[in-house]
Design a protein around this motif. Structure first.
Motif, PDB file in Angstrom:
ATOM      1  N   ASP A 107      -1.086   6.505   1.572  1.00 51.03           N
ATOM      2  CA  ASP A 107      -1.862   6.468   0.344  1.00 51.03           C
ATOM      3  C   ASP A 107      -2.927   5.376   0.454  1.00 51.03           C
ATOM      4  O   ASP A 107      -2.797   4.417   1.210  1.00 51.03           O
ATOM      5  CB  ASP A 107      -0.980   6.350  -0.898  1.00 51.03           C
ATOM      6  CG  ASP A 107      -0.520   4.949  -1.253  1.00 51.03           C
ATOM      7  OD1 ASP A 107      -1.110   3.979  -0.789  1.00 51.03           O
ATOM      8  OD2 ASP A 107       0.427   4.851  -2.039  1.00 51.03           O
ATOM      9  N   ILE A 108      -3.983   5.575  -0.282  1.00 52.06           N
ATOM     10  CA  ILE A 108      -5.152   4.705  -0.193  1.00 52.06           C
ATOM     11  C   ILE A 108      -4.807   3.260  -0.547  1.00 52.06           C
ATOM     12  O   ILE A 108      -5.300   2.330   0.081  1.00 52.06           O
ATOM     13  CB  ILE A 108      -6.275   5.246  -1.099  1.00 52.06           C
ATOM     14  CG1 ILE A 108      -6.769   6.601  -0.600  1.00 52.06           C
ATOM     15  CG2 ILE A 108      -7.427   4.273  -1.230  1.00 52.06           C
ATOM     16  CD1 ILE A 108      -7.433   6.604   0.744  1.00 52.06           C
ATOM     17  N   TYR A 109      -3.923   3.057  -1.544  1.00 53.84           N
ATOM     18  CA  TYR A 109      -3.554   1.687  -1.938  1.00 53.84           C
ATOM     19  C   TYR A 109      -2.885   0.947  -0.778  1.00 53.84           C
ATOM     20  O   TYR A 109      -3.192  -0.204  -0.511  1.00 53.84           O
ATOM     21  CB  TYR A 109      -2.607   1.693  -3.144  1.00 53.84           C
ATOM     22  CG  TYR A 109      -3.297   1.998  -4.442  1.00 53.84           C
ATOM     23  CD1 TYR A 109      -4.330   1.208  -4.907  1.00 53.84           C
ATOM     24  CD2 TYR A 109      -2.901   3.081  -5.214  1.00 53.84           C
ATOM     25  CE1 TYR A 109      -4.962   1.482  -6.105  1.00 53.84           C
ATOM     26  CE2 TYR A 109      -3.528   3.364  -6.415  1.00 53.84           C
ATOM     27  CZ  TYR A 109      -4.554   2.560  -6.855  1.00 53.84           C
ATOM     28  OH  TYR A 109      -5.178   2.844  -8.030  1.00 53.84           O
ATOM     29  N   ARG A 110      -1.948   1.597  -0.103  1.00 54.78           N
ATOM     30  CA  ARG A 110      -1.261   0.944   1.022  1.00 54.78           C
ATOM     31  C   ARG A 110      -2.253   0.627   2.131  1.00 54.78           C
ATOM     32  O   ARG A 110      -2.225  -0.458   2.719  1.00 54.78           O
ATOM     33  CB  ARG A 110      -0.128   1.811   1.550  1.00 54.78           C
ATOM     34  CG  ARG A 110       0.557   1.141   2.731  1.00 54.78           C
ATOM     35  CD  ARG A 110       1.862   1.771   3.121  1.00 54.78           C
ATOM     36  NE  ARG A 110       2.442   1.021   4.221  1.00 54.78           N
ATOM     37  CZ  ARG A 110       2.848   1.577   5.353  1.00 54.78           C
ATOM     38  NH1 ARG A 110       2.808   2.865   5.514  1.00 54.78           N
ATOM     39  NH2 ARG A 110       3.345   0.823   6.310  1.00 54.78           N
ATOM     40  N   LEU A 111      -3.128   1.560   2.417  1.00 58.87           N
ATOM     41  CA  LEU A 111      -4.112   1.345   3.465  1.00 58.87           C
ATOM     42  C   LEU A 111      -5.045   0.189   3.104  1.00 58.87           C
ATOM     43  O   LEU A 111      -5.352  -0.657   3.947  1.00 58.87           O
ATOM     44  CB  LEU A 111      -4.913   2.616   3.709  1.00 58.87           C
ATOM     45  CG  LEU A 111      -5.879   2.589   4.871  1.00 58.87           C
ATOM     46  CD1 LEU A 111      -5.188   2.233   6.170  1.00 58.87           C
ATOM     47  CD2 LEU A 111      -6.581   3.923   5.005  1.00 58.87           C
ATOM     48  N   MET A 112      -5.463   0.097   1.854  1.00 58.35           N
ATOM     49  CA  MET A 112      -6.322  -1.024   1.438  1.00 58.35           C
ATOM     50  C   MET A 112      -5.593  -2.352   1.599  1.00 58.35           C
ATOM     51  O   MET A 112      -6.179  -3.336   2.054  1.00 58.35           O
ATOM     52  CB  MET A 112      -6.788  -0.851  -0.009  1.00 58.35           C
ATOM     53  CG  MET A 112      -7.879   0.167  -0.094  1.00 58.35           C
ATOM     54  SD  MET A 112      -9.318  -0.113  -1.114  1.00 58.35           S
ATOM     55  CE  MET A 112      -9.289  -1.676  -1.823  1.00 58.35           C
ATOM     56  N   ARG A 113      -4.304  -2.392   1.235  1.00 55.20           N
ATOM     57  CA  ARG A 113      -3.528  -3.628   1.407  1.00 55.20           C
ATOM     58  C   ARG A 113      -3.443  -4.018   2.878  1.00 55.20           C
ATOM     59  O   ARG A 113      -3.580  -5.187   3.232  1.00 55.20           O
ATOM     60  CB  ARG A 113      -2.126  -3.487   0.805  1.00 55.20           C
ATOM     61  CG  ARG A 113      -2.083  -3.649  -0.696  1.00 55.20           C
ATOM     62  CD  ARG A 113      -0.672  -3.825  -1.221  1.00 55.20           C
ATOM     63  NE  ARG A 113       0.306  -2.891  -0.713  1.00 55.20           N
ATOM     64  CZ  ARG A 113       0.537  -1.662  -1.193  1.00 55.20           C
ATOM     65  NH1 ARG A 113      -0.156  -1.223  -2.220  1.00 55.20           N
ATOM     66  NH2 ARG A 113       1.451  -0.887  -0.663  1.00 55.20           N
ATOM     67  N   LEU A 114      -3.183  -3.044   3.730  1.00 59.35           N
ATOM     68  CA  LEU A 114      -3.119  -3.327   5.170  1.00 59.35           C
ATOM     69  C   LEU A 114      -4.440  -3.904   5.678  1.00 59.35           C
ATOM     70  O   LEU A 114      -4.456  -4.879   6.424  1.00 59.35           O
ATOM     71  CB  LEU A 114      -2.783  -2.056   5.955  1.00 59.35           C
ATOM     72  CG  LEU A 114      -1.378  -1.499   5.839  1.00 59.35           C
ATOM     73  CD1 LEU A 114      -1.289  -0.139   6.513  1.00 59.35           C
ATOM     74  CD2 LEU A 114      -0.365  -2.443   6.428  1.00 59.35           C
ATOM     75  N   LEU A 115      -5.541  -3.301   5.259  1.00 55.18           N
ATOM     76  CA  LEU A 115      -6.848  -3.758   5.714  1.00 55.18           C
ATOM     77  C   LEU A 115      -7.214  -5.115   5.121  1.00 55.18           C
ATOM     78  O   LEU A 115      -7.684  -6.000   5.834  1.00 55.18           O
ATOM     79  CB  LEU A 115      -7.923  -2.721   5.370  1.00 55.18           C
ATOM     80  CG  LEU A 115      -7.843  -1.400   6.139  1.00 55.18           C
ATOM     81  CD1 LEU A 115      -8.787  -0.380   5.541  1.00 55.18           C
ATOM     82  CD2 LEU A 115      -8.136  -1.612   7.606  1.00 55.18           C
ATOM     83  N   GLU A 116      -7.012  -5.282   3.820  1.00 53.00           N
ATOM     84  CA  GLU A 116      -7.368  -6.541   3.152  1.00 53.00           C
ATOM     85  C   GLU A 116      -6.568  -7.719   3.697  1.00 53.00           C
ATOM     86  O   GLU A 116      -7.092  -8.819   3.860  1.00 53.00           O
ATOM     87  CB  GLU A 116      -7.141  -6.438   1.641  1.00 53.00           C
ATOM     88  CG  GLU A 116      -8.164  -5.590   0.930  1.00 53.00           C
ATOM     89  CD  GLU A 116      -7.832  -5.384  -0.534  1.00 53.00           C
ATOM     90  OE1 GLU A 116      -6.678  -5.611  -0.955  1.00 53.00           O
ATOM     91  OE2 GLU A 116      -8.748  -4.988  -1.270  1.00 53.00           O
ATOM     92  N   ASN A 117      -5.292  -7.501   3.969  1.00 56.60           N
ATOM     93  CA  ASN A 117      -4.412  -8.579   4.425  1.00 56.60           C
ATOM     94  C   ASN A 117      -4.310  -8.646   5.950  1.00 56.60           C
ATOM     95  O   ASN A 117      -3.504  -9.408   6.481  1.00 56.60           O
ATOM     96  CB  ASN A 117      -3.020  -8.419   3.817  1.00 56.60           C
ATOM     97  CG  ASN A 117      -3.059  -8.491   2.308  1.00 56.60           C
ATOM     98  OD1 ASN A 117      -3.792  -9.293   1.738  1.00 56.60           O
ATOM     99  ND2 ASN A 117      -2.294  -7.638   1.650  1.00 56.60           N
ATOM    100  N   GLU A 118      -5.113  -7.825   6.617  1.00 58.43           N
ATOM    101  CA  GLU A 118      -5.112  -7.764   8.082  1.00 58.43           C
ATOM    102  C   GLU A 118      -3.696  -7.644   8.634  1.00 58.43           C
ATOM    103  O   GLU A 118      -3.286  -8.372   9.539  1.00 58.43           O
ATOM    104  CB  GLU A 118      -5.847  -8.970   8.667  1.00 58.43           C
ATOM    105  CG  GLU A 118      -7.313  -8.989   8.295  1.00 58.43           C
ATOM    106  CD  GLU A 118      -8.093 -10.131   8.910  1.00 58.43           C
ATOM    107  OE1 GLU A 118      -7.557 -10.832   9.783  1.00 58.43           O
ATOM    108  OE2 GLU A 118      -9.253 -10.288   8.519  1.00 58.43           O
ATOM    109  N   GLN A 119      -2.966  -6.673   8.097  1.00 61.07           N
ATOM    110  CA  GLN A 119      -1.582  -6.444   8.504  1.00 61.07           C
ATOM    111  C   GLN A 119      -1.511  -5.357   9.578  1.00 61.07           C
ATOM    112  O   GLN A 119      -0.743  -4.416   9.463  1.00 61.07           O
ATOM    113  CB  GLN A 119      -0.727  -6.060   7.293  1.00 61.07           C
ATOM    114  CG  GLN A 119      -0.598  -7.168   6.277  1.00 61.07           C
ATOM    115  CD  GLN A 119       0.210  -6.722   5.079  1.00 61.07           C
ATOM    116  OE1 GLN A 119      -0.040  -5.679   4.490  1.00 61.07           O
ATOM    117  NE2 GLN A 119       1.197  -7.525   4.727  1.00 61.07           N
ATOM    118  N   TYR A 120      -2.313  -5.504  10.580  1.00 61.21           N
ATOM    119  CA  TYR A 120      -2.341  -4.551  11.672  1.00 61.21           C
ATOM    120  C   TYR A 120      -2.862  -5.257  12.920  1.00 61.21           C
ATOM    121  O   TYR A 120      -3.494  -6.303  12.844  1.00 61.21           O
ATOM    122  CB  TYR A 120      -3.248  -3.360  11.346  1.00 61.21           C
ATOM    123  CG  TYR A 120      -4.676  -3.773  11.101  1.00 61.21           C
ATOM    124  CD1 TYR A 120      -5.579  -3.855  12.153  1.00 61.21           C
ATOM    125  CD2 TYR A 120      -5.113  -4.134   9.835  1.00 61.21           C
ATOM    126  CE1 TYR A 120      -6.876  -4.272  11.946  1.00 61.21           C
ATOM    127  CE2 TYR A 120      -6.412  -4.547   9.616  1.00 61.21           C
ATOM    128  CZ  TYR A 120      -7.287  -4.605  10.681  1.00 61.21           C
ATOM    129  OH  TYR A 120      -8.573  -5.031  10.470  1.00 61.21           O
TER     130      TYR A 120
END
Length: 181
Positions: A107-120
């Protein structure tokens, strides 16, 4: 990097049920005035009577695996618009598409969190064990004290394989991707 985009074709449901295709293309962006767009494409006749219902009969996008259905709500489209704006402003188009493709159905919310918090972890051009091993040997502090002569004899493929397995990463489109959150 190409900017991400989504366009939807809003269709007047009442007119569609009467056998007419009345609607138009709308860019999904944070600047879109959805009330105005719905009034533009859901007008019934010349007397400015508006239909209550609409549906999305088509869409265009360059976002991998993004699914928009005829039932997608305006609030969901607004969320997609916020995601697109964030990704485009921060030059994360390639990474976002790779994560979407790797995870699938995110979902878009999870993906935004991953990107914003650099969790990748995203390592470009490390699409197999050997290339990942080479990257690790060149960039990991554990190997920095070794001379180039010794680095030459290291089993890069085994190092990359171990790293990938131990960290739950995947190879995709010639790149290495790992989720941290």
């Amino acid at each position: 990097m190409k900017d991400l985009y989504v366009r939807v074709y809003l269709t007047n449901m009442r007119k569609y049920n009467e056998g007419q295709l009345i609607g138009g293309w709308v860019d999904v962006s944070t600047d879109t005035d959805w009330s105005k767009e719905l009034k533009n494409f859901c007008r019934i006749g010349k007397d400015d009577v508006f239909g209550e219902e609409y549906f999305i009969s088509d869409y265009e996008t360059n976002i991998n695996d993004l699914n928009i259905s005829e039932y997608t709500s305006i609030s969901e489209l607004e969320n997609v618009a916020e995601f697109i704006e964030y990704v485009n402003l921060n030059d994360l188009q390639d990474i976002a598409n790779e994560l979407i493709e790797a995870i699938g159905g995110i979902d878009i919310y999870r993906l935004m969190r991953l990107l914003e918090n650099e969790q990748y972890v995203y390592i470009a051009d490390a699409g197999d064990d050997e290339k990942l091993g080479e990257y690790i040997i060149e960039n990991d502090a554990k190997y920095s004290s070794l001379s180039d002569d010794i680095k030459h004899y290291l089993d890069k493929e085994a190092i990359g394989s171990d790293y990938c397995i131990n960290n739950g990463g995947i190879y995709q489109n010639g790149n290495y991707i790992e989720l941290l959150g």
